[in-house]
Design a protein around this motif. Sequence first.
Motif, PDB file in Angstrom:
ATOM      1  N   ARG A 298      30.368 -31.362  -0.901  1.00 22.02           N
ATOM      2  CA  ARG A 298      29.612 -32.727  -1.476  1.00 22.02           C
ATOM      3  C   ARG A 298      30.052 -33.873  -0.368  1.00 22.02           C
ATOM      4  O   ARG A 298      28.903 -34.497  -0.455  1.00 22.02           O
ATOM      5  CB  ARG A 298      30.529 -33.078  -2.910  1.00 22.02           C
ATOM      6  N   LEU A 299      30.968 -33.918   0.083  1.00 24.14           N
ATOM      7  CA  LEU A 299      31.199 -35.116   1.062  1.00 24.14           C
ATOM      8  C   LEU A 299      30.167 -34.941   2.170  1.00 24.14           C
ATOM      9  O   LEU A 299      29.705 -35.915   2.643  1.00 24.14           O
ATOM     10  CB  LEU A 299      32.655 -34.988   1.660  1.00 24.14           C
ATOM     11  N   HIS A 300      29.882 -33.942   2.674  1.00 20.51           N
ATOM     12  CA  HIS A 300      28.984 -33.590   3.735  1.00 20.51           C
ATOM     13  C   HIS A 300      27.561 -34.125   3.357  1.00 20.51           C
ATOM     14  O   HIS A 300      26.854 -34.808   4.086  1.00 20.51           O
ATOM     15  CB  HIS A 300      28.975 -31.898   4.380  1.00 20.51           C
ATOM     16  N   LEU A 301      27.201 -33.497   2.301  1.00 22.14           N
ATOM     17  CA  LEU A 301      25.733 -33.993   1.535  1.00 22.14           C
ATOM     18  C   LEU A 301      25.661 -35.311   1.552  1.00 22.14           C
ATOM     19  O   LEU A 301      24.615 -35.952   1.934  1.00 22.14           O
ATOM     20  CB  LEU A 301      25.554 -33.204   0.368  1.00 22.14           C
ATOM     21  N   MET A 302      26.787 -35.977   0.979  1.00 19.25           N
ATOM     22  CA  MET A 302      26.611 -37.458   0.789  1.00 19.25           C
ATOM     23  C   MET A 302      26.638 -38.285   2.196  1.00 19.25           C
ATOM     24  O   MET A 302      25.777 -39.200   2.233  1.00 19.25           O
ATOM     25  CB  MET A 302      28.027 -37.918   0.223  1.00 19.25           C
ATOM     26  N   GLU A 303      27.241 -37.836   3.183  1.00 21.30           N
ATOM     27  CA  GLU A 303      27.157 -38.423   4.432  1.00 21.30           C
ATOM     28  C   GLU A 303      25.601 -38.116   5.263  1.00 21.30           C
ATOM     29  O   GLU A 303      25.009 -38.949   5.560  1.00 21.30           O
ATOM     30  CB  GLU A 303      28.286 -37.695   5.389  1.00 21.30           C
ATOM     31  N   LEU A 304      25.104 -36.951   4.737  1.00 19.28           N
ATOM     32  CA  LEU A 304      23.669 -36.605   5.215  1.00 19.28           C
ATOM     33  C   LEU A 304      22.865 -37.681   4.617  1.00 19.28           C
ATOM     34  O   LEU A 304      21.911 -38.269   5.250  1.00 19.28           O
ATOM     35  CB  LEU A 304      23.702 -35.293   4.845  1.00 19.28           C
ATOM     36  N   LEU A 305      22.975 -37.763   3.354  1.00 14.39           N
ATOM     37  CA  LEU A 305      21.953 -38.653   2.497  1.00 14.39           C
ATOM     38  C   LEU A 305      22.333 -40.102   2.936  1.00 14.39           C
ATOM     39  O   LEU A 305      21.107 -40.847   2.997  1.00 14.39           O
ATOM     40  CB  LEU A 305      22.110 -38.546   1.072  1.00 14.39           C
ATOM     41  N   ARG A 306      23.581 -40.491   3.281  1.00 13.12           N
ATOM     42  CA  ARG A 306      23.617 -42.067   3.678  1.00 13.12           C
ATOM     43  C   ARG A 306      22.852 -42.189   5.127  1.00 13.12           C
ATOM     44  O   ARG A 306      22.173 -42.979   5.118  1.00 13.12           O
ATOM     45  CB  ARG A 306      25.083 -42.106   4.019  1.00 13.12           C
ATOM     46  N   THR A 307      22.990 -41.195   5.943  1.00  8.64           N
ATOM     47  CA  THR A 307      22.410 -41.269   7.288  1.00  8.64           C
ATOM     48  C   THR A 307      20.608 -41.278   7.115  1.00  8.64           C
ATOM     49  O   THR A 307      20.140 -42.123   7.763  1.00  8.64           O
ATOM     50  CB  THR A 307      22.859 -40.119   8.103  1.00  8.64           C
ATOM     51  N   MET A 308      20.336 -40.599   6.122  1.00  5.48           N
ATOM     52  CA  MET A 308      18.997 -40.487   5.916  1.00  5.48           C
ATOM     53  C   MET A 308      18.367 -41.838   5.377  1.00  5.48           C
ATOM     54  O   MET A 308      17.201 -42.355   5.764  1.00  5.48           O
ATOM     55  CB  MET A 308      18.344 -39.572   4.975  1.00  5.48           C
ATOM     56  N   GLY A 309      19.122 -42.585   4.406  1.00  5.41           N
ATOM     57  CA  GLY A 309      18.971 -43.630   3.818  1.00  5.41           C
ATOM     58  C   GLY A 309      18.808 -44.806   5.242  1.00  5.41           C
ATOM     59  O   GLY A 309      17.893 -45.848   5.027  1.00  5.41           O
ATOM     60  N   ILE A 310      19.878 -44.863   5.967  1.00  5.11           N
ATOM     61  CA  ILE A 310      19.882 -45.825   6.874  1.00  5.11           C
ATOM     62  C   ILE A 310      18.735 -45.629   8.032  1.00  5.11           C
ATOM     63  O   ILE A 310      18.189 -46.743   8.404  1.00  5.11           O
ATOM     64  CB  ILE A 310      21.423 -45.474   7.790  1.00  5.11           C
ATOM     65  N   GLU A 311      18.336 -44.347   8.155  1.00  8.23           N
ATOM     66  CA  GLU A 311      17.136 -43.949   8.967  1.00  8.23           C
ATOM     67  C   GLU A 311      15.775 -44.552   8.391  1.00  8.23           C
ATOM     68  O   GLU A 311      14.859 -44.678   9.176  1.00  8.23           O
ATOM     69  CB  GLU A 311      16.933 -42.583   9.176  1.00  8.23           C
ATOM     70  N   GLY A 312      15.759 -45.208   7.207  1.00 12.14           N
ATOM     71  CA  GLY A 312      14.642 -45.559   6.658  1.00 12.14           C
ATOM     72  C   GLY A 312      13.815 -44.624   5.771  1.00 12.14           C
ATOM     73  O   GLY A 312      12.836 -44.964   5.173  1.00 12.14           O
ATOM     74  N   ARG A 313      14.374 -43.285   5.503  1.00 11.37           N
ATOM     75  CA  ARG A 313      13.591 -42.329   4.731  1.00 11.37           C
ATOM     76  C   ARG A 313      13.964 -42.729   3.161  1.00 11.37           C
ATOM     77  O   ARG A 313      14.840 -43.908   2.670  1.00 11.37           O
ATOM     78  CB  ARG A 313      14.337 -40.976   4.762  1.00 11.37           C
ATOM     79  N   THR A 314      13.020 -42.673   2.511  1.00 12.59           N
ATOM     80  CA  THR A 314      12.965 -42.852   1.045  1.00 12.59           C
ATOM     81  C   THR A 314      13.540 -41.548   0.274  1.00 12.59           C
ATOM     82  O   THR A 314      12.933 -40.480   0.022  1.00 12.59           O
ATOM     83  CB  THR A 314      11.501 -42.823   0.409  1.00 12.59           C
ATOM     84  N   VAL A 315      14.834 -41.840  -0.371  1.00 14.05           N
ATOM     85  CA  VAL A 315      15.545 -40.604  -0.906  1.00 14.05           C
ATOM     86  C   VAL A 315      15.806 -41.057  -2.520  1.00 14.05           C
ATOM     87  O   VAL A 315      16.430 -42.153  -2.834  1.00 14.05           O
ATOM     88  CB  VAL A 315      17.130 -40.749  -0.133  1.00 14.05           C
ATOM     89  N   LEU A 316      15.487 -40.232  -3.143  1.00 13.75           N
ATOM     90  CA  LEU A 316      15.841 -40.518  -4.877  1.00 13.75           C
ATOM     91  C   LEU A 316      16.694 -39.083  -5.088  1.00 13.75           C
ATOM     92  O   LEU A 316      16.116 -37.885  -4.864  1.00 13.75           O
ATOM     93  CB  LEU A 316      14.425 -40.475  -5.497  1.00 13.75           C
ATOM     94  N   PHE A 317      17.621 -39.406  -5.891  1.00 14.64           N
ATOM     95  CA  PHE A 317      18.187 -38.166  -6.334  1.00 14.64           C
ATOM     96  C   PHE A 317      18.781 -38.376  -7.647  1.00 14.64           C
ATOM     97  O   PHE A 317      19.112 -39.604  -8.040  1.00 14.64           O
ATOM     98  CB  PHE A 317      19.775 -37.968  -5.423  1.00 14.64           C
ATOM     99  N   SER A 318      18.564 -37.560  -8.600  1.00 19.77           N
ATOM    100  CA  SER A 318      19.197 -37.531  -9.877  1.00 19.77           C
ATOM    101  C   SER A 318      20.552 -37.276 -10.038  1.00 19.77           C
ATOM    102  O   SER A 318      21.068 -36.435  -9.719  1.00 19.77           O
ATOM    103  CB  SER A 318      18.282 -36.862 -10.869  1.00 19.77           C
TER     104      SER A 318
END
Length: 305
Positions: free
Chosen positions: A166-186
């Motif tokens: 979970r921690l690894h996926l959270m960090e991965l998603l944070r990085t993608m958000g910072i990169e400017g990707r559009t991330v939506l998770f439910s």
Amino acid sequence: MTTMSVTGVSRWFGNVVAVNDVTMTIGPGITGLLGPNGAGKSTLINMLAGFLPPSAGTVALDDTPVWKNPDAYRAIGLVPEREAVYDFLTGWEFVLANAELHGLPDPGAATRRALATVEMEYAQQRRVGEYSKGMKQRVKMASALVHDPAVLLLDEPFNGMDPRQRLHLMELLRTMGIEGRTVLFSSHILEEVEQLASQIEVVVAGRHAASGDYREIRRLMTDRPHQYTIRSSDDRALASALIADGCTTAVSLDDVDQVLRVETSQFFSFAELLPRLARNAGIRLYEVSPTDESLESVFSYLVQS
């Protein structure tokens, strides 16, 4: 920067309305789609991904409708809640198949990058049917990332993951958000959204209940009326003390259940006040139980706000 929009969208299955006249915009960064189970989150994500047509309204990727638009899949990566994997394939074969379906110039290299991103190289030659649920979630993530999409849609992505995953996926998603990707998770878990999303979309019973900055919506959740049942060594004396302080909006004695029922709109003040009042009056608190802390009750309050 890629944006997805939902405009006046409804979706019904026979006589069942799963999504009812929802309008929202999802831009770059991390957006949390929050709601109780059965609220319509998966239906919304399937429409955003182009796998389900709206019964009414429009779902668009940068102003271009997604439904029956194969080009949209080049920009979208989807991690569905259901298993959606082929158990007889190895992890490598599963991700490679998606790379080849996208017609990538070097599907092998893309597969290696995607598996490394989710830290699944060690299990890439094992059959997916042998994976734990958390491992299946990660290989689905690799498959969704293999074509380097601008938009990532994740339906309850943390289900089945252990704390490290979970921690690894959270960090991965944070990085993608910072990169400017559009991330939506439910998610139906407030804490997951609180740790990741600055923007939030709340759905309840298929309707759009709230939208905006997470901190502001969380404040509404905290400031709403809270109800408790309290058992103490002297319920009548405690009721008198609470009424005298004025921190509560309603106090009543339930002689049948032998409890004190309390309602307050000052959550933090009440949490500090109750033990202090009890201590000063020499009253022992045996039980303090919230009676309206389900997600359904929280979201229902947001709908009415």
